[in-house]
Design a protein around this motif. Sequence first.
Motif, mmCIF file in Angstrom:
data_model
loop_
_atom_site.group_PDB
_atom_site.id
_atom_site.type_symbol
_atom_site.label_atom_id
_atom_site.label_comp_id
_atom_site.label_asym_id
_atom_site.label_seq_id
_atom_site.Cartn_x
_atom_site.Cartn_y
_atom_site.Cartn_z
ATOM 1 N N PHE A 132 0.835 -1.204 0.000
ATOM 2 C CA PHE A 132 0.000 0.000 0.000
ATOM 3 C C PHE A 132 0.868 1.252 0.000
ATOM 4 O O PHE A 132 0.602 2.222 -0.731
ATOM 5 N N GLU B 190 0.511 3.966 -3.012
ATOM 6 C CA GLU B 190 0.112 5.357 -2.773
ATOM 7 C C GLU B 190 1.222 6.324 -3.174
ATOM 8 O O GLU B 190 0.970 7.339 -3.835
ATOM 9 N N TRP C 247 -5.759 0.168 2.080
ATOM 10 C CA TRP C 247 -5.695 0.299 0.619
ATOM 11 C C TRP C 247 -7.093 0.395 0.010
ATOM 12 O O TRP C 247 -7.340 1.244 -0.868
ATOM 13 N N GLU D 220 -8.582 3.431 -2.211
ATOM 14 C CA GLU D 220 -9.149 3.202 -3.530
ATOM 15 C C GLU D 220 -10.596 3.689 -3.606
ATOM 16 O O GLU D 220 -11.019 4.271 -4.615
#
Length: 668
Positions: free
Chosen positions: A322, A326, A388, A392
Motif C-alpha cells: 500500500f 500510494e 488500501w 481506492e
Amino acid sequence: MVKRLLIFCMGLLMSHAFIVVASTHVAIKYPGKKSTEFVLLKGKDGQLVNDKDLPLIIDRKVESKGDVTNITLNIKAKETCWFNLTDTINTGMKTEECEFYMPGFWYHRNLRSPKGAPAFHTSNSWCVREDRLSTPLAGIYDTVNKCGMTVMRLDVDNNAHDCVPQNQSGEVILPSTTSVGSIGFSNKCGCSSLVYGFPYSETPKRYIRKLTLIDPVYAFQQIEKGDSIALKWQIRKSINNDYSEFVADTWTYSYDVMQPQPMDDAMSREDAMKCMSTYFIDSYVDDYDLKYFSGMRMRTDDCANTENYQVGFVGRVLLNAFNAFEYGETTGREQLTKKANAIFNSVLQNGFTDDGYFRENVRLSKNEESDVLSIRRQSEGAYAILSWLNYEQNKGRKHPKWEAKIRQLMDNIVSLQNEDGSYPRKFKADKTHVDPIGGSTPSATLPLTMAYDYFGDKKYLECARNTGHYLENELISKGDYFSSTLDANCEDKEASLYATTAMYYLACVTNGKEHEHNLQQCKKAAYFCLSWYYMWDVPFSKGQMLGDVGFKSRGWGNVSVENNHIDVFIFDFATVLDKLSIHYSEPRFSNFANVIKTSMLQLMPTEDNMYDIAKAGYYPEVIQHTTWDYGKNGKGFYNDIFAPGWTVASLWQMLCPERIDNCFKRNK
C-alpha cells in the motif's frame, strides 16, 4: 476524603524518612587484588567516613524541597585507586506489598517474563546499568499505602561517555572512564530499598542476551590522586491511587526534569520517503506465485533478498505494498504502482488458505509454512488491505473480489473471539488455541473498527467493543501489557502501543460518553507506552559505530523485557499522541511525539551516509544501545540479521498522520 487525608498525612511523615540513606558502601580495588568494601558513616560537615584511612574523601550534600530531595556526592582522591560506590535508600515499604518500576525494562515484578530474563523468578533485588533504562530511574510503589518513591540520575548530559570492559562478569577494572552508573532496588529483611551507584554494577545477575543471565559484574573506575568526581541523584515521593497512576505520574515528572529536545537537523518527510522508496524497488521479488517485498532475515552487510514472505509482524508485505502504491501514484512513479498491484493480485490469487485466512508466514523456496496462525499477523494483513481499499474507494475505485476476501477473513476473526472479548495469540484454522494468552488482542481492534467503517456492518463494531472491554479490564486497569510481540512472551512495548492505538481507533467509531471513555483509556495506556521511549541519550565508547556517528537515543523505544535493544516501532503512536495532546491540552504529548518523529529518522541509510547498511533506504532494526547482543557485535552496533520490512512500514506510517482521519468517515 478521610482516606485521602490519611494518605496525605502518611506522605508527610515519609517526607522526613525517605531521604535517609540506609547505607553507603565504597569498594576500593587495586590491579591484581580483590576489592575491599567499606561501610561509610556520616561524619562532620556531610563527610562520609570509615574508621580506616580511605584513599578517597567523600562528601554528601542533601537538599530537600517538598517531595523532592537532591543528593550530591563529591568524591576526591587522596591517592590513586579504583572505586565502586553504592547508596541504599530504605523506603520503609514491605517488599511483599510493593511493585517495582524501571522504565523500558521492569514492570510490576516482571513475572510475565520467562525465568531466563530478569524477574522476581530469580531475585527480589535487581540493580542494572542505567543505559538499559529509557529514563535512568528506579521506582517502588506501595500497593497498600498508595505511595511511591523513585530515584533518578541527574548528571547525565550530551558529553556522557562509556568504555568497553575486558570481562563480562566479576570485578572489572575499566580501561578508561564511563558515565554509566547503576540503579535499581533491593530487599532486606522484608523491606524494599532504592539502590544507586557509580560506576555500574549489575546484580544479582547480568542480562546479556535473550534469556541469558550470567554472573554479576562490578565495575571499578580509576580516580587519580587530586582528581574529583561529582555525582547527582534525585529522590522523589508521590501519592498515587494505583500502579498505573504511579507510572503516569513518574513519566510526567521525568519529562519535566529531563526536557528531551527534538533533533535540529531531522530529515524531512519528503526526503525520508524518497530514500525509503528505493527499498520498494530493490527488495521486490517476483520469482514465486506470491510476489512480495523481501523484508526479513536479511544481512545488514549485503541486504540480499530472501525467500521469506510474511504478511505482518516483521515482514509487513501488504502494508508496504500500500505504501508503494500510494507513493507511486502520488509521485507519478508507475514502476512502484505496478509492483504493488502485482503483490495485491498475487495475494488475492495465492495468499489465502482454504479457510479464508492469510497465508501469513511462508518460506517460498521450499513452500514451507506452519499451520499455526497468529491474531497479530492476520490483523496486520487485514489492516493493510482495508487501508488500501479505503484509499481506492476515495479515488472512486472498487475491488469486489478483495472486499469478499476481507469480509470472509473478518468474519473468521469475529468467530475467534472469546467470551471475555480477547483473542488467542496463536491458533489453528479449526479455531484450536495454540497460545490462548490475550496479549495480542488489541491488534485485532484496528481492522475491526476499520471494517465497521468500510462495510457498515455493526457486528464488527460490537466485536471491536468487546476487545475494548477486555483491554480495559485485563490490561489497562491493571497496568499489565504483555505478549504482543510474537518472538517473545513477556512485558513488552508493543502491547501498550497496540492498546493505546486500539482505544483511539475505537474512539473514532463511537460517540458521546463512550467516545470520551475510550479516549480516557487510550490516554491511560499511552503513559505505559511512553515509558518505553528514551528520554535521554545513552553514552557510547569510541570505536562503537553508533557513538562515532553521533547517534542520539532520545525518542527511540526499548523493545521488551526479553529483548533489550531499541528500535523504531512507532506506526500510529506518534499521531495518537498528537491527537491526545490536542484533546487533553497536554503539550508534553505532542512535544515528545516531535522528539520521536525527528529522532527516529537519524539512521536513514543514504548514498552519502550508509550507517553500516549495504543499501540506501533499508532502515536498520536491532539497535544495540546497551551491553546486549544476539551473538553478533554488541553495544554500539547492529545485529548482523535484520528485518527492514517492518522498519520501513513503521516509519512510513509515522510520516502519514492523515491516514487515521482518512480511514474513519462514519462519525465525521
